[in-house]
Write a protein that holds these residues in place. Structure first.
Motif, mmCIF file in Angstrom:
data_model
loop_
_atom_site.group_PDB
_atom_site.id
_atom_site.type_symbol
_atom_site.label_atom_id
_atom_site.label_comp_id
_atom_site.label_asym_id
_atom_site.label_seq_id
_atom_site.Cartn_x
_atom_site.Cartn_y
_atom_site.Cartn_z
ATOM 1 N N TYR B 86 47.229 33.722 41.187
ATOM 2 C CA TYR B 86 47.913 34.618 39.890
ATOM 3 C C TYR B 86 46.996 34.289 38.426
ATOM 4 N N LEU B 87 46.448 33.456 38.652
ATOM 5 C CA LEU B 87 45.552 33.269 37.422
ATOM 6 C C LEU B 87 44.115 33.399 37.581
ATOM 7 N N GLY B 88 43.746 34.141 38.475
ATOM 8 C CA GLY B 88 42.434 34.710 38.444
ATOM 9 C C GLY B 88 41.899 35.368 37.348
ATOM 10 N N GLY B 89 42.949 35.969 36.458
ATOM 11 C CA GLY B 89 42.698 36.574 35.268
ATOM 12 C C GLY B 89 41.916 35.693 34.176
ATOM 13 N N VAL B 90 42.205 34.350 34.382
ATOM 14 C CA VAL B 90 41.574 33.480 33.241
ATOM 15 C C VAL B 90 40.243 33.583 33.495
ATOM 16 N N VAL B 567 42.203 38.917 26.196
ATOM 17 C CA VAL B 567 43.518 38.117 26.791
ATOM 18 C C VAL B 567 44.368 38.990 27.615
ATOM 19 N N CYS B 568 44.465 40.077 27.570
ATOM 20 C CA CYS B 568 45.340 41.016 28.415
ATOM 21 C C CYS B 568 45.117 40.727 30.149
ATOM 22 N N CYS B 569 43.493 40.345 30.278
ATOM 23 C CA CYS B 569 43.087 39.976 31.553
ATOM 24 C C CYS B 569 44.183 39.335 32.298
ATOM 25 N N LEU B 575 49.804 40.302 37.393
ATOM 26 C CA LEU B 575 50.834 41.345 37.790
ATOM 27 C C LEU B 575 50.227 42.049 39.076
ATOM 28 N N TYR B 576 48.904 42.108 38.785
ATOM 29 C CA TYR B 576 48.272 42.837 40.078
ATOM 30 C C TYR B 576 48.188 42.219 41.345
ATOM 31 N N THR B 577 48.072 40.876 41.131
ATOM 32 C CA THR B 577 48.161 40.050 42.364
ATOM 33 C C THR B 577 49.462 39.761 42.900
ATOM 34 N N TYR B 578 50.279 39.740 42.075
ATOM 35 C CA TYR B 578 51.796 39.919 42.418
ATOM 36 C C TYR B 578 52.235 41.112 43.141
#
Lengths: 252, 598
Positions: B86-90, B567-569, B575-578
């Protein structure tokens, strides 16, 4: 002093022409006294006349400021009457150089208000009529023309020999055809591009050498292991680094 | 879809890794931000909060990033996705922030090149004002400002009056930017093989120059004034919260946390590399360099302040001599002030006529002119250099040092972008990711070489990578300690190093650092809200100085975009992964790298 002798001569001529029948013996004494009185007046009057022309804030005069200690430091010479005379001579030269027809002389440059700073005022009178001052603009042109020579005469510069009101013309900025920075830039970027080309060529050669090596004796052992090809059979797994025998703890 | 680490490139030896980290962390901020902070917050006393923050915040976070990189052996995107899907966005946020940094940071290198190339002249171009067209005096803009300011704002940048006034591209700047990007490409084209060799030079040569400058600096006339001024502690500054916050921020940004560069560097390590010792060493070296650089900076400051003070005294002396027509050797530099009082007493009317022309010369005021950032590096320093004997040599040395510092940091930034991208399978299909990234950044970076480019540069510098980084690192710490679990992290570290996590690391990572980060974060938000409309310094040609101007609405929107885009990433990817996980059939599951078994 020039003017005084002129006046006396003229007056003397005037006296003699008035009366051809002059009683020479009686009037001779009177003449002598007159001449002597005139002479005295001239001595007092001439400088007073010149003083009227040259004064502080004279409309046609310039103030000169000289900074000897700043310019020459230890080698500074003393500013005395001889130097003042030299200045008069230099200014006369400058005027002659500008107005090529007229013969200016040292007496045409009148100095006054000398201070210990060393600063003084000067005015320039016309050689034909010593009561007439040369206008400011003409003096400025003359000074501008010979500024370099005047500076060098006194071993000074534009900054240390100042004519207040005449601003020095700054040296024109030299603009070379190719700005120097572009030359250095060209050298550096040439070296860098050469480096890149060398790198690409060497990697190309390496690749070609590797290809040659591979086609000669088949695929490398390591490649096979990594791709999971062992004994010619394709294994569907990932390489487990836990079984490599490199050092367990690498030191700093 | 992440490539497995089958034949991942590696550093030739651990020393290359350490030097790469040092070269990345020791950058321009050590030279131009730390001395300013030191001066603003009480000189020697500032070292106390600085060192404290290093121990509480800097070293643990640095350690954490190295551990992640070395464990996951992937760039930031892959590493964070492996830790928690879920936190690949980091990782994405890190890449976006690094991309912004890449865009504008190389412009500083372009300026350094410009100044370097202009140092090869008999008279340095920033030493004197050029004459105007009539040759009657210097150019007006130069007369109102100083020659160094004129050279920077007019000849280097050709800056316009405000951010709205655009102009053409400055060709010289564009050429220097091209050169900078070609050199960056050259350094990283072969991956860590080439980078590893380059960092030997970029990490060590700046120290050589700093030592030479230290020797030159402390032997300059008046340098001791600056050093004394800097090191005199003003302990009352420690009572202000801004001091502590600035110390924390400086440690944070100076170490380069959150960009993904450290993760990328560590991913090329051997699995069992002892990064714990290396983390401590690099952090200490970074802080030590900051202090060392500030000694150099302050000795240069002291020289410049003393020079200006004595020039001021000389001007006053000349004014008195000329107005009162005194002989040259009556007033000397020492008794100027005595003579002012004397002349005021003896010739009051004449003295009054001097009016505003009589300047007051104050050494303290000269020293107080604290400057940071590009102003310090390119204006103040070059002003000091032009007054040194053999100024061309010092100028060349100084700008080469700036270049190396900047290039070293650039390497880290570009590798932070390229490593995760080349880990992603679809990118590696393209043959030349390195070249394409460099070309892309060069073309966009040309925007910073336009006439209003410096204002955009300042905007990126102030907003592009400050707030987002805090957020990224905060999420990182919380992820590692609470979502991934400090226990799992401990086990991974033991697997790599052979010994368990010390109590120090555990307490810092799980407790102290997150709390400090949250405090910093809140402070930033409060400061931003309280600050009102964001403003910038616009150069006014007529006045010859910078004036504070408000950003126009579209620029403010752009600032918001900068902040939001990185920051939005994080929430968007979560959300995308979910959504993706929900839509997948229960049978087929995405293959995640199991971290425990490896």
């Amino acid at each position: 002093m020039h003017c005084c002798s002129h006046i006396i001569l003229l007056f003397g001529q005037a006296i003699c022409t008035v009366g051809d029948n002059c009683y020479r013996a009686v009037t001779f004494l009177k003449e002598g006294m007159l001449v002597w009185i005139l002479f005295l007046l001239c001595q007092v009057g001439a400088p007073a006349l010149a003083q009227d022309l040259c004064q502080r804030d004279a409309p046609n005069g310039y103030k000169v400021r000289i900074s000897l200690k700043t310019a020459l430091g230890e080698d500074a010479y003393e500013w005395n009457q001889s130097e003042m005379f030299f200045f008069q001579a230099t200014m006369a030269f400058a005027m002659r150089r500008h107005f090529q027809m007229e013969t200016y002389n040292v007496d045409n440059i009148i100095l006054c208000v000398q201070t210990s700073r060393v600063s003084f005022w000067f005015v320039v009178t016309s050689p034909d009529n010593t009561t007439m001052l040369i206008p400011k603009a003409d003096v400025e042109k003359a000074v501008r023309m010979s500024r370099h020579r005047i500076n060098n005469a006194f071993l000074l510069s534009d900054r240390t020999l100042e004519f207040l009101g005449i601003y020095p013309t700054l040296a024109a900025t030299v603009n070379p055809d190719t700005p120097p920075w572009l030359i250095v830039f060209g050298v550096v970027i040439g070296a860098v591009c050469a480096g890149i080309i060398a790198l690409l060529v060497s990697s190309l050669l390496q690749k070609r050498r590797k290809e040659k090596g591979m086609t000669e004796d088949g695929q490398d052992e390591e490649d096979m292991q990594v791709k999971g090809v062992e004994n010619g059979i394709n294994l569907d797994g990932t390489y487990n680094r836990g079984f490599t025998d490199d050092d367990r703890f690498t030191k700093l | 879809l992440i490539e497995t680490d089958a034949a991942r490139a590696e550093w030739d030896n651990p020393m290359q890794f350490v030097l790469a980290c040092v070269s990345y962390a020791v950058g321009l901020g050590n030279v131009w931000r730390f001395p300013y902070l030191c001066q603003m917050h009480g000189g020697g006393g500032f070292l106390i909060p600085y060192m404290l923050m290093l121990v509480l915040l800097g070293v643990p976070l640095f350690y954490m990033e190295l551990a992640i990189g070395q464990k996951m052996r992937l760039g930031s995107i892959g590493a964070w996705r492996a830790i928690s899907p879920y936190l690949g966005g980091v990782g994405m946020a890190s890449v976006v922030t690094s991309m912004y940094l890449c865009l504008y940071y190389n412009v500083i290198n372009a300026w350094s090149f410009w100044y370097l190339f202009h140092s090869f002249q008999s008279i340095l171009p920033w030493a004197e004002c050029p004459a105007n067209s009539n040759l009657t005096g210097p150019v007006e803009e130069c007369e109102r400002a100083t020659p160094t300011q004129y050279f920077f704002y007019r000849e280097t940048l050709d800056i316009s009056g405000s951010i709205e006034e655009n102009g053409g591209i400055h060709m010289g700047q564009a050429l220097c930017l091209l050169l900078a990007w070609i050199i960056v490409y050259l350094f990283i084209v072969k991956g860590v093989k080439s980078t590893g060799k380059v960092v030997y030079f970029t990490a060590t040569f700046p120290y050589l120059v700093l030592i030479i400058y230290l020797i030159r600096g402390v032997t300059l006339h008046g340098a001791i004034n600056g050093v004394k001024y800097m090191f005199t502690p003003k302990m009352e500054q420690l009572a202000k919260p801004t001091t502590w916050i600035n110390a924390a921020t400086q440690i944070f940004f100076s170490l380069g946390l959150g960009f993904g560069s450290l993760i990328a560097f560590a991913s090329y390590n051997q699995y069992n590399n002892n990064f714990e010792k290396q983390a401590i060493v690099v952090s200490m070296v970074n802080s030590g360099t900051s202090i060392f650089a500030s000694i150099v900076t302050f000795s240069i400051y002291g020289f410049k302040a003393t020079f200006n003070y004595e020039s001021c005294l000389e001007r006053v002396r000349l004014l008195l001599l000329n107005t009162f027509d005194l002989a040259e050797d009556t007033i000397s530099l020492e008794n100027v002030n005595h003579w002012i009082a004397e002349l005021n007493r003896t010739h009051p009317e004449q003295f009054a006529s001097l009016g505003g022309r009589l300047e007051t010369c104050d050494l303290e005021a000269e020293l107080d002119t604290a400057v940071e950032g590009t102003g310090l590096a390119f204006i103040v320093y070059s002003e000091a250099i032009k007054n040194m004997p053999v100024s061309q040599l010092w100028s060349v040395l100084y700008f080469i040092m700036l270049l190396l510092l900047g290039m070293g940091s650039m390497l880290g930034n570009v590798i932070a972008v390229i490593t995760p991208l080349s880990d992603l399978k679809f990118i590696s299909v393209l043959s030349y990711p390195v070249g394409l990234v460099c070309l892309f950044c060069l073309l966009l970076g040309l925007g910073f070489t336009t006439r209003s480019g410096n204002y955009w540069f300042t905007m990126f510098n102030d907003y592009g990578a400050t707030f987002s980084l805090l957020f990224i690192v905060l999420i990182e710490v919380i992820t590692v300690c609470y979502i991934y679990g400090i226990k799992r992290f401990e086990k991974d570290v033991e697997d790599m190093l052979g010994h368990r996590l010390n109590w120090y690391w555990k307490i810092m990572l799980a407790g102290v650092s997150p709390i400090l980060l949250i405090a910093l974060f809140i402070f930033y938000i409060v400061n931003y809200i309280q600050g009102g409309t964001p403003t910038y310094q616009a150069w006014n040609k007529e006045l010859g100085k910078s004036v504070v101007t408000e950003y126009p609405p579209y620029a403010q929107a752009f600032i918001g975009l900068l902040l939001a885009s990185s920051v939005c990433c994080i929430p968007l990817t979560a959300l995308y992964t979910y959504c993706k996980k929900r839509n997948l059939a229960s049978g087929k599951r995405e293959r995640t790298v199991s971290t425990v078994s490896l």
